[in-house]
Motif scaffolding. Structure first.
Motif, PDB file in Angstrom:
ATOM      1  N   MET A   1       0.488  -1.155   0.129  1.00 51.49           N
ATOM      2  CA  MET A   1      -0.135   0.067  -0.109  1.00 51.49           C
ATOM      3  C   MET A   1       0.844   1.354  -0.161  1.00 51.49           C
ATOM      4  SD  MET A   1      -3.175   0.936   2.452  1.00 51.49           S
ATOM      5  CE  MET A   1      -4.265  -0.532   1.963  1.00 51.49           C
ATOM      6  N   PRO A   2       0.473   2.343  -0.713  1.00 54.53           N
ATOM      7  CA  PRO A   2       1.301   3.553  -0.823  1.00 54.53           C
ATOM      8  C   PRO A   2       1.501   4.141   0.544  1.00 54.53           C
ATOM      9  CG  PRO A   2      -0.244   3.441  -2.611  1.00 54.53           C
ATOM     10  CD  PRO A   2      -0.451   2.324  -1.592  1.00 54.53           C
ATOM     11  N   LYS A   3       2.557   4.958   0.932  1.00 55.36           N
ATOM     12  CA  LYS A   3       2.817   5.556   2.137  1.00 55.36           C
ATOM     13  C   LYS A   3       2.844   6.967   1.645  1.00 55.36           C
ATOM     14  CE  LYS A   3       5.502   2.126   4.575  1.00 55.36           C
ATOM     15  NZ  LYS A   3       5.389   0.736   4.087  1.00 55.36           N
ATOM     16  N   PHE A   4       2.447   7.592   2.713  1.00 51.61           N
ATOM     17  CA  PHE A   4       2.726   9.399   2.323  1.00 51.61           C
ATOM     18  C   PHE A   4       3.117   9.791   3.967  1.00 51.61           C
ATOM     19  CE2 PHE A   4      -0.891   7.603   0.212  1.00 51.61           C
ATOM     20  CZ  PHE A   4      -0.990   8.254  -1.019  1.00 51.61           C
ATOM     21  N   VAL A   5       4.002  10.821   3.737  1.00 46.87           N
ATOM     22  CA  VAL A   5       4.391  11.629   4.701  1.00 46.87           C
ATOM     23  C   VAL A   5       3.561  13.083   4.987  1.00 46.87           C
ATOM     24  CG1 VAL A   5       6.220  13.066   5.634  1.00 46.87           C
ATOM     25  CG2 VAL A   5       6.915  10.917   4.636  1.00 46.87           C
ATOM     26  N   THR A   6       3.145  13.089   6.359  1.00 51.97           N
ATOM     27  CA  THR A   6       2.069  14.396   6.526  1.00 51.97           C
ATOM     28  C   THR A   6       2.889  15.064   7.359  1.00 51.97           C
ATOM     29  OG1 THR A   6       1.034  13.618   8.283  1.00 51.97           O
ATOM     30  CG2 THR A   6       0.102  12.878   6.187  1.00 51.97           C
ATOM     31  N   ILE A   7       2.815  16.470   7.247  1.00 48.02           N
ATOM     32  CA  ILE A   7       3.431  17.459   8.121  1.00 48.02           C
ATOM     33  C   ILE A   7       2.248  18.413   8.383  1.00 48.02           C
ATOM     34  CG2 ILE A   7       5.051  19.438   8.261  1.00 48.02           C
ATOM     35  CD1 ILE A   7       6.379  18.318   5.669  1.00 48.02           C
ATOM     36  N   GLY A   8       2.024  18.512   9.772  1.00 50.56           N
ATOM     37  CA  GLY A   8       1.102  19.180  10.418  1.00 50.56           C
ATOM     38  C   GLY A   8       1.614  20.689  10.825  1.00 50.56           C
ATOM     39  N   TYR A   9       0.974  21.614  10.499  1.00 50.77           N
ATOM     40  CA  TYR A   9       1.211  22.900  11.029  1.00 50.77           C
ATOM     41  C   TYR A   9       0.067  23.651  11.825  1.00 50.77           C
ATOM     42  CZ  TYR A   9       4.663  22.675   6.955  1.00 50.77           C
ATOM     43  OH  TYR A   9       5.491  22.382   6.091  1.00 50.77           O
ATOM     44  N   GLY A  10       0.607  24.220  12.859  1.00 50.00           N
ATOM     45  CA  GLY A  10      -0.544  24.855  13.702  1.00 50.00           C
ATOM     46  C   GLY A  10       0.188  25.563  14.986  1.00 50.00           C
ATOM     47  N   GLY A  11      -0.783  26.506  15.293  1.00 51.92           N
ATOM     48  CA  GLY A  11      -0.240  27.271  16.583  1.00 51.92           C
ATOM     49  C   GLY A  11      -1.448  27.364  17.578  1.00 51.92           C
ATOM     50  N   HIS A  12      -0.874  27.944  18.692  1.00 51.50           N
ATOM     51  CA  HIS A  12      -1.697  27.846  19.980  1.00 51.50           C
ATOM     52  C   HIS A  12      -3.128  28.686  19.643  1.00 51.50           C
ATOM     53  CE1 HIS A  12       0.456  25.220  22.670  1.00 51.50           C
ATOM     54  NE2 HIS A  12       1.467  25.714  22.006  1.00 51.50           N
ATOM     55  N   GLU A  13      -2.836  29.798  19.105  1.00 51.71           N
ATOM     56  CA  GLU A  13      -4.046  30.612  18.932  1.00 51.71           C
ATOM     57  C   GLU A  13      -5.164  30.245  18.171  1.00 51.71           C
ATOM     58  OE1 GLU A  13      -4.959  34.429  16.252  1.00 51.71           O
ATOM     59  OE2 GLU A  13      -3.065  34.636  17.193  1.00 51.71           O
ATOM     60  N   GLY A  14      -4.806  29.283  17.049  1.00 50.01           N
ATOM     61  CA  GLY A  14      -6.118  28.756  16.221  1.00 50.01           C
ATOM     62  C   GLY A  14      -6.549  27.427  16.959  1.00 50.01           C
ATOM     63  N   TYR A  15      -5.643  26.804  17.739  1.00 47.70           N
ATOM     64  CA  TYR A  15      -6.002  25.424  18.434  1.00 47.70           C
ATOM     65  C   TYR A  15      -7.106  26.037  19.628  1.00 47.70           C
ATOM     66  CZ  TYR A  15      -5.754  21.366  21.103  1.00 47.70           C
ATOM     67  OH  TYR A  15      -6.008  20.139  21.931  1.00 47.70           O
TER      68      TYR A  15
END
Length: 109
Positions: A1-15
């Motif tokens: 099965m294909p593999k994918f790298v994911t990169i999550g971006y986010g800051g405390h303000e939005g969270y």
């Protein structure tokens, strides 16, 4: 099965401005992805590594790339195709809490 790298971006303000119930559901979704075999982690402090022409290793603390939001974490997931990978990450904390998730197909050389 294909593999994918994911990169999550986010800051405390939005969270912090995302309703608690949505954040809780997103964390539960992350836990399910992990239980299903996704390798996930929170981003630590990066180190840049260079060894131009294999002559000398040089390191520098800090990220090489800059973005409007800080890198929050990484994952390696398996999915049938890019559409399924997108669906898998669309309910993660960075995606729902005013951040963004990049999905990178891991192509075999």
């Amino acid at each position: 099965m294909p593999k994918f790298v994911t990169i999550g971006y986010g800051g405390h303000e939005g969270y912090d401005r995302t309703p608690q119930a949505i954040r809780n559901a997103a964390h539960a979704h992350d836990a399910k992805l992990q239980n299903d075999g996704a390798l996930m982690g929170i981003a630590g402090k990066p180190v840049q590594v260079r060894n131009h022409e294999a002559a000398r290793v040089e390191t520098k603390n800090g990220p090489f790339m800059k973005s409007a939001l800080p890198v929050a974490g990484f994952a390696i997931i398996e999915a049938a195709d890019i559409a399924e990978a997108i669906a898998m990450v669309s309910k993660t904390p960075c995606a729902v809490a005013h951040g963004v998730v990049e999905v990178w197909p891991l192509e075999q050389p």
